[in-house]
Scaffold this active site. Structure first.
Site, PDB file in Angstrom:
ATOM      1  N   ARG A  19      46.887  56.522  34.030  1.00  0.00           N
ATOM      2  CA  ARG A  19      47.249  55.384  34.877  1.00  0.00           C
ATOM      3  C   ARG A  19      46.837  55.622  36.325  1.00  0.00           C
ATOM      4  O   ARG A  19      46.392  54.715  37.023  1.00  0.00           O
ATOM      5  CB  ARG A  19      48.759  55.114  34.789  1.00  0.00           C
ATOM      6  CG  ARG A  19      49.244  54.068  35.792  1.00  0.00           C
ATOM      7  CD  ARG A  19      50.657  53.569  35.517  1.00  0.00           C
ATOM      8  NE  ARG A  19      51.567  54.613  35.135  1.00  0.00           N
ATOM      9  CZ  ARG A  19      52.171  55.474  35.990  1.00  0.00           C
ATOM     10  NH1 ARG A  19      51.899  55.403  37.285  1.00  0.00           N
ATOM     11  NH2 ARG A  19      53.014  56.364  35.545  1.00  0.00           N
ATOM     12  N   TYR A  27      42.563  27.951  41.642  1.00  0.00           N
ATOM     13  CA  TYR A  27      42.657  28.135  40.194  1.00  0.00           C
ATOM     14  C   TYR A  27      44.105  27.975  39.746  1.00  0.00           C
ATOM     15  O   TYR A  27      45.026  28.541  40.337  1.00  0.00           O
ATOM     16  CB  TYR A  27      42.118  29.516  39.815  1.00  0.00           C
ATOM     17  CG  TYR A  27      42.439  29.932  38.407  1.00  0.00           C
ATOM     18  CD1 TYR A  27      42.099  29.120  37.327  1.00  0.00           C
ATOM     19  CD2 TYR A  27      43.089  31.130  38.143  1.00  0.00           C
ATOM     20  CE1 TYR A  27      42.408  29.497  36.026  1.00  0.00           C
ATOM     21  CE2 TYR A  27      43.393  31.513  36.852  1.00  0.00           C
ATOM     22  CZ  TYR A  27      43.059  30.694  35.796  1.00  0.00           C
ATOM     23  OH  TYR A  27      43.370  31.055  34.515  1.00  0.00           O
ATOM     24  N   ASP A  56      39.154  35.560  47.115  1.00  0.00           N
ATOM     25  CA  ASP A  56      38.769  35.610  45.707  1.00  0.00           C
ATOM     26  C   ASP A  56      37.271  35.314  45.646  1.00  0.00           C
ATOM     27  O   ASP A  56      36.836  34.190  45.904  1.00  0.00           O
ATOM     28  CB  ASP A  56      39.569  34.571  44.910  1.00  0.00           C
ATOM     29  CG  ASP A  56      39.308  34.651  43.415  1.00  0.00           C
ATOM     30  OD1 ASP A  56      38.195  35.051  43.021  1.00  0.00           O
ATOM     31  OD2 ASP A  56      40.201  34.290  42.628  1.00  0.00           O
ATOM     32  N   LYS A  98      34.552  37.384  34.455  1.00  0.00           N
ATOM     33  CA  LYS A  98      33.596  36.301  34.636  1.00  0.00           C
ATOM     34  C   LYS A  98      32.185  36.848  34.876  1.00  0.00           C
ATOM     35  O   LYS A  98      31.614  37.490  34.019  1.00  0.00           O
ATOM     36  CB  LYS A  98      34.078  35.397  35.762  1.00  0.00           C
ATOM     37  CG  LYS A  98      35.560  34.982  35.667  1.00  0.00           C
ATOM     38  CD  LYS A  98      35.910  34.302  34.371  1.00  0.00           C
ATOM     39  CE  LYS A  98      37.283  33.628  34.379  1.00  0.00           C
ATOM     40  NZ  LYS A  98      38.426  34.516  34.572  1.00  0.00           N
TER      41      LYS A  98
END
Length: 399
Positions: free
Chosen positions: A46, A98, A170, A195
């Site tokens: 992690r 979004y 973003d 994306k």
């Protein structure tokens, strides 16, 4: 070195032990310590993983930041960044946002005492009016999703500095190949790497890049503490996708321009949203980015055309997401932006005639032909009073 070359060379010289050109996938979650008080640099997956490290170094270099952080999804990246803020803090956010980000802000983070004002970031006076004593950050999409509105990042960075705010951008739709917000004054860049960066609709990932030592250390703590980190196999898949980003973005863009032009001339299309077609947006975009991207949105003249049009497409897939090599089309009103109240959606221009198209890398003539034949068939169905056996797009899942 040009960005194209840096992309193609991701990870090629990182495995000194074997000389592997494709950096290996390290699945280990635990690492042996050489002795008490000593570490190889890896203790627990992690906190750090060798494969993920190579990806994080790559995105930081590409964006011109001090450090990168790979997360399990784009929404996980946003959630991690939101860990910077405390109860009572306020953020000014892009109005055309979004829907998944809006859902996180209003249905989750608002319950923890954060508040958000949604403003058209193209209007700097409106941005200034929205800033309060409790405001800590500006959160900006540019171009926005789905209407592709373009905000002036240099101007927003200046406003953020003047008020002591963090500027979060973003950059999913542009990628560092076309736009580098940190060089324009932003403090944090976020990507839904699912994306364009991944590019093949086969990996779920999010990326964060920070600028500045203090902010970077805070993000490192949050990344480890929240723990929504990217798995090593997914990190490898993402790096593999990023190697061809330059080639893909050029084709996405050229195809989008061709298809947007064809749609703009179609008698059944009322309006096309593409930054190159709006002189004001094009001027701002040209000053801060190297292109206009591969996304277009458009409104058909009759809402009744939507369902038969989607059903009639043969090449373009009616599917969620964007940025892959395959062209995908979505219906924002009931999919990507379904969680926005209807009144807000309509005030933003997200109506029941709006479609969003992620233009892939297929041959442009095939894409244009597919859209034209689907619109023609939809018109015949509407005129004939039928539905063509089309399921209502409103029944689609919210994402």
């Amino acid at each position: 070195m040009h960005l194209d070359s840096r992309l193609a060379q991701i990870g090629t010289r990182k495995d000194e032990g074997t000389g592997a050109v494709s950096y290996p996938v390290y699945h280990a979650t635990a690492y042996r310590h050489p002795a008490l008080g000593e570490s190889t640099g890896y203790d627990y997956a992690r906190t750090a993983n060798p494969t993920r490290d190579v990806l994080e170094e790559a995105i930081a270099a590409l964006e011109g930041g001090d450090a990168g952080f790979a997360c399990s999804s784009g929404m996980a990246a946003i959630q991690t960044v939101m860990g910077l803020f405390s109860r009572g803090d306020h953020l000014v956010v892009s109005l055309d946002l979004y829907g998944g980000t809006y859902r996180l802000f209003e249905q989750v983070l608002a319950r923890y005492g954060l508040s958000f004002s949604y403003v058209d970031m193209r209007d700097l006076s409106a941005v200034r009016r929205a800033i309060r004593p409790q405001t800590k950050a500006l959160f900006v999409e540019t171009p926005t999703n789905p209407l592709l509105q373009v905000a002036d990042l240099r101007a927003l960075a200046a406003a953020a500095r003047r008020h002591g705010l963090i500027l979060i951008v973003d950059n999913t739709l542009m990628t560092p190949y076309l736009q580098r917000p940190l060089a324009l004054g932003a403090d944090i860049v976020i990507h839904s790497a699912t994306k364009y960066l991944g590019g093949h609709n086969d990996v779920l990932a999010g990326l964060i890049v920070t600028k500045g030592e203090e902010l970077t250390e805070k993000m490192r703590f949050l990344h480890n503490s929240i723990g929504a980190v990217l798995a090593p196999q997914d990190a490898w898949l993402l790096m593999r996708g990023m190697k061809t980003l330059a080639l893909r973005m050029e084709r996405h863009q050229s195809n989008a321009e061709a298809l947007a032009g064809a749609l703009a001339e179609h008698p059944l299309v009322e309006q096309v949203f593409y930054p190159a077609f709006d002189p004001e947006a094009a001027a701002v975009q040209s000053s801060q980015a190297a292109g206009f991207g591969g996304m277009i949105s458009f409104r058909v003249k009759d809402a009744g055309l939507v369902a038969p049009f989607l059903r009639s497409l043969r090449l373009i897939s009616f599917a969620e997401s964007l940025g892959g090599v395959e062209s995908l089309i979505t219906y924002p009103a009931t999919q990507t932006h379904a969680d926005l109240p209807e009144e807000r959606r309509r005030s933003m221009g997200i109506c029941d005639r709006l479609l969003r198209l992620s233009v892939g890398i297929e041959h442009p003539k095939d894409l244009i032909e597919d859209v034209n034949q689907a619109l023609a068939r939809a018109e015949r169905i509407v005129r004939g009073g039928g539905t063509g056996g089309v399921r209502n797009p409103a029944s689609s899942q919210r994402q």
